[in-house]
Design an enzyme around this catalytic site. Structure first.
Site, PDB file in Angstrom:
ATOM      1  N   ASP A  57       0.839  -1.205   0.000  1.00  0.00           N
ATOM      2  CA  ASP A  57       0.000   0.000   0.000  1.00  0.00           C
ATOM      3  C   ASP A  57       0.877   1.258   0.000  1.00  0.00           C
ATOM      4  O   ASP A  57       0.592   2.238  -0.695  1.00  0.00           O
ATOM      5  CB  ASP A  57      -0.920  -0.029   1.218  1.00  0.00           C
ATOM      6  CG  ASP A  57      -1.621  -1.369   1.330  1.00  0.00           C
ATOM      7  OD1 ASP A  57      -2.351  -1.724   0.394  1.00  0.00           O
ATOM      8  OD2 ASP A  57      -1.403  -2.082   2.332  1.00  0.00           O
ATOM      9  N   HIS A 112      -4.750  -3.277   6.044  1.00  0.00           N
ATOM     10  CA  HIS A 112      -4.560  -3.563   4.614  1.00  0.00           C
ATOM     11  C   HIS A 112      -5.934  -3.942   4.040  1.00  0.00           C
ATOM     12  O   HIS A 112      -6.266  -5.116   3.897  1.00  0.00           O
ATOM     13  CB  HIS A 112      -3.541  -4.697   4.437  1.00  0.00           C
ATOM     14  CG  HIS A 112      -3.404  -5.143   3.010  1.00  0.00           C
ATOM     15  ND1 HIS A 112      -2.968  -4.314   1.999  1.00  0.00           N
ATOM     16  CD2 HIS A 112      -3.660  -6.343   2.417  1.00  0.00           C
ATOM     17  CE1 HIS A 112      -2.963  -4.981   0.859  1.00  0.00           C
ATOM     18  NE2 HIS A 112      -3.391  -6.212   1.075  1.00  0.00           N
TER      19      HIS A 112
HETATM   20  P1  NAD Z   1      -1.706 -18.718  -4.254  1.00  0.00           P
HETATM   21  O1  NAD Z   1      -3.018 -19.418  -4.134  1.00  0.00           O
HETATM   22  O2  NAD Z   1      -1.070 -18.579  -5.593  1.00  0.00           O
HETATM   23  O3  NAD Z   1      -0.630 -19.438  -3.322  1.00  0.00           O
HETATM   24  C1  NAD Z   1      -0.893 -19.727  -1.990  1.00  0.00           C
HETATM   25  C2  NAD Z   1      -0.140 -20.992  -1.661  1.00  0.00           C
HETATM   26  O4  NAD Z   1      -0.285 -21.215  -0.249  1.00  0.00           O
HETATM   27  C3  NAD Z   1      -0.705 -22.244  -2.354  1.00  0.00           C
HETATM   28  O5  NAD Z   1       0.346 -22.908  -3.018  1.00  0.00           O
HETATM   29  C4  NAD Z   1      -1.287 -23.084  -1.218  1.00  0.00           C
HETATM   30  O6  NAD Z   1      -1.135 -24.480  -1.424  1.00  0.00           O
HETATM   31  C5  NAD Z   1      -0.429 -22.591  -0.051  1.00  0.00           C
HETATM   32  N1  NAD Z   1      -1.040 -22.798   1.261  1.00  0.00           N
HETATM   33  C6  NAD Z   1      -2.338 -22.711   1.606  1.00  0.00           C
HETATM   34  N2  NAD Z   1      -2.499 -22.983   2.906  1.00  0.00           N
HETATM   35  C7  NAD Z   1      -1.256 -23.212   3.389  1.00  0.00           C
HETATM   36  C8  NAD Z   1      -0.773 -23.556   4.675  1.00  0.00           C
HETATM   37  N3  NAD Z   1      -1.603 -23.722   5.707  1.00  0.00           N
HETATM   38  N4  NAD Z   1       0.548 -23.727   4.833  1.00  0.00           N
HETATM   39  C9  NAD Z   1       1.391 -23.581   3.785  1.00  0.00           C
HETATM   40  N5  NAD Z   1       0.990 -23.263   2.535  1.00  0.00           N
HETATM   41  C10 NAD Z   1      -0.319 -23.085   2.351  1.00  0.00           C
HETATM   42  O7  NAD Z   1      -1.878 -17.303  -3.546  1.00  0.00           O
HETATM   43  P2  NAD Z   1      -0.924 -16.016  -3.644  1.00  0.00           P
HETATM   44  O8  NAD Z   1      -1.358 -15.197  -4.793  1.00  0.00           O
HETATM   45  O9  NAD Z   1       0.496 -16.437  -3.534  1.00  0.00           O
HETATM   46  O10 NAD Z   1      -1.391 -15.218  -2.327  1.00  0.00           O
HETATM   47  C11 NAD Z   1      -1.125 -15.700  -1.041  1.00  0.00           C
HETATM   48  C12 NAD Z   1      -1.788 -14.807  -0.003  1.00  0.00           C
HETATM   49  O11 NAD Z   1      -1.204 -13.510  -0.012  1.00  0.00           O
HETATM   50  C13 NAD Z   1      -3.290 -14.581  -0.207  1.00  0.00           C
HETATM   51  O12 NAD Z   1      -3.950 -14.633   1.042  1.00  0.00           O
HETATM   52  C14 NAD Z   1      -3.347 -13.182  -0.788  1.00  0.00           C
HETATM   53  O13 NAD Z   1      -4.592 -12.576  -0.576  1.00  0.00           O
HETATM   54  C15 NAD Z   1      -2.257 -12.530   0.012  1.00  0.00           C
HETATM   55  N6  NAD Z   1      -1.727 -11.246  -0.510  1.00  0.00           N
HETATM   56  C16 NAD Z   1      -1.443 -10.282   0.410  1.00  0.00           C
HETATM   57  C17 NAD Z   1      -0.926  -9.064   0.002  1.00  0.00           C
HETATM   58  C18 NAD Z   1      -0.627  -7.969   0.990  1.00  0.00           C
HETATM   59  O14 NAD Z   1      -0.313  -6.841   0.565  1.00  0.00           O
HETATM   60  N7  NAD Z   1      -0.662  -8.206   2.289  1.00  0.00           N
HETATM   61  C19 NAD Z   1      -0.697  -8.841  -1.369  1.00  0.00           C
HETATM   62  C20 NAD Z   1      -1.002  -9.860  -2.281  1.00  0.00           C
HETATM   63  C21 NAD Z   1      -1.534 -11.063  -1.831  1.00  0.00           C
HETATM   64  C1  LMR Z   2      -3.494  -6.750  -2.790  1.00  0.00           C
HETATM   65  O1  LMR Z   2      -3.641  -5.711  -2.139  1.00  0.00           O
HETATM   66  O2  LMR Z   2      -3.163  -6.740  -3.986  1.00  0.00           O
HETATM   67  C2  LMR Z   2      -3.660  -8.075  -2.098  1.00  0.00           C
HETATM   68  O3  LMR Z   2      -4.029  -7.899  -0.770  1.00  0.00           O
HETATM   69  C3  LMR Z   2      -4.575  -8.989  -2.827  1.00  0.00           C
HETATM   70  C4  LMR Z   2      -6.012  -8.557  -2.668  1.00  0.00           C
HETATM   71  O4  LMR Z   2      -6.854  -9.410  -2.376  1.00  0.00           O
HETATM   72  O5  LMR Z   2      -6.285  -7.369  -2.851  1.00  0.00           O
END
Ligand code: NAD
Ligand code: LMR
Length: 328
Positions: free
Chosen positions: A162, A190
């Site tokens: 952000d 967030h």
């Molecule tokens: P994704 O689905 O591509 O990958 C997630 C991976 O986590 C998968 O491979 C899944 O098998 C694994 N997983 C699920 N539960 C698990 C556990 N208990 N232990 C270990 N591994 C586990 O998702 P992504 O695009 O990589 O996103 C991951 C997370 O990050 C999501 O919750 C997404 O919303 C979040 N995210 C946060 C931000 C932020 O700014 N904070 C930004 C982008 C994404």
């Molecule tokens: C983002 O801000 O891009 C991540 O938290 C993914 C989402 O769900 O918005």
């Protein structure tokens, strides 16, 4: 003399963010070009994700990174977090189009109980934890509360994406370079209630607020653009942000470990009561970092508009906290 390797645990290592993150950690972009790392990679134990993880590890091997001192695949946090110095908790479900991040709490929240307990049991006593998995602030709160023997200040949530989004929007509006902008921050959760705040920001000593001088743009363009950027990316890509999220995770950890050279960065950290935010709420604050520690910037004036925004994002975090109280 070369440094002793440090242990870096990454969860969700076969996911989209994992794929954009691991290669940069192994190349030294996170902890320094002189710091060898051992990657302790966690995925769900099912055959598919474990097989995909093996493929990612084959690619890591094929990069022949001089700093990659070892790597391990795990299906259990109790082994993945053993003696780990850093833990990047990414693994969890991303939201789909039309969902809010808070809706993920019932699905993802429990993951952070088990992982918090595992960190408590087996990680280094100084482990630095970054929660990326959504809803990141409350998941970090859950992990912190599940790990009572670890320092609470070592649990953090990712607000850096952000912060970086806000920097780019301000640079475009003012016709300046992102690298010239200082003292910008994002308060709170967030989520769309976050409050991106450029009131203190400067470019080469000049006030960004004076340069923009447009409260209508602030309230009706800037804040919604930054707050809803994650949804805009899901709408455009059909998948949630990954490369920019991994980049923000690298920025967050690098600055925490190696220092921000006096510059403000935004981290989601447990409050100690600063700015009226109750103790332990995992809140985005402006911080400076030095010597492996962060310090919340104190004494900033909060005007009526800002207070209203801060109250709103705090209320949302308190509601999320109340919603998981039964799990803790
Ligand atoms: P994704 O689905 O591509 O990958 C997630 C991976 O986590 C998968 O491979 C899944 O098998 C694994 N997983 C699920 N539960 C698990 C556990 N208990 N232990 C270990 N591994 C586990 O998702 P992504 O695009 O990589 O996103 C991951 C997370 O990050 C999501 O919750 C997404 O919303 C979040 N995210 C946060 C931000 C932020 O700014 N904070 C930004 C982008 C994404
Ligand atoms: C983002 O801000 O891009 C991540 O938290 C993914 C989402 O769900 O918005």
């Amino acid at each position: 003399m070369s440094k002793k390797p440090v242990r870096v645990a990454v969860t969700g290592a076969a996911g989209q963010i994992g794929y954009a993150l691991l290669f940069r950690i192994a190349s030294g972009e996170m902890l320094g070009k002189d710091q060898p790392v051992i990657l302790q990679l966690l995925e769900v134990p099912a055959e598919g994700p474990q097989k995909a993880l093996k493929g990612v590890m084959m690619e890591l091997e094929d990069c022949a990174f001089p700093l990659l001192a070892g790597m391990e695949a795990h299906g259990d946090p109790m082994t993945a977090f053993k003696d780990t110095d850093y833990a990047l908790l990414v693994g969890s479900m991303p939201r789909k189009q039309g969902m809010e991040r808070a809706e993920l709490l019932s699905i993802n929240g429990k993951i952070f109980i088990g992982q918090g307990k595992a960190l408590d049991a087996v990680a280094s006593r100084n482990v630095k934890v970054l929660v990326v998995g959504n809803p990141a602030n409350t998941n970090a709160y859950i992990a912190m509360k599940s790990a009572p023997s670890l320092p609470r200040e070592n649990f953090t949530a990712m607000l850096r994406l952000d912060h970086n989004r806000a920097l780019s929007q301000v640079a475009a509006k003012t016709g300046t370079k992102v690298g010239e902008i200082e003292k910008l921050t994002v308060w709170g959760n967030h989520s769309p209630t976050m409050y991106a705040d450029y009131r203190f920001a400067t470019v080469n000593g000049k006030s960004v607020k004076d340069m923009i001088n447009d409260q209508e743009w602030n309230a009706n363009v800037f804040l919604p653009t930054v707050g809803k950027r994650g949804a805009a990316i899901i709408e455009a890509r059909g998948l949630s942000s990954a490369a920019s999220a991994a980049n923000a995770a690298i920025d967050h950890m690098r600055d925490w470990v190696l220092g921000s050279s006096g510059k403000w960065v935004t981290m989601g950290v447990p409050s100690n009561g600063e700015y009226g935010i109750p103790k332990d709420v995992m809140f985005g604050f402006p911080v400076t970092t030095q010597g492996g520690k962060y310090e919340i910037v104190k004494g900033l004036e909060i005007d009526a508009f800002s207070q209203e925004r801060i109250n709103k994002t705090l209320k949302e975090l308190q509601d999320e906290q109340a919603g998981v109280a039964h799990l803790l």
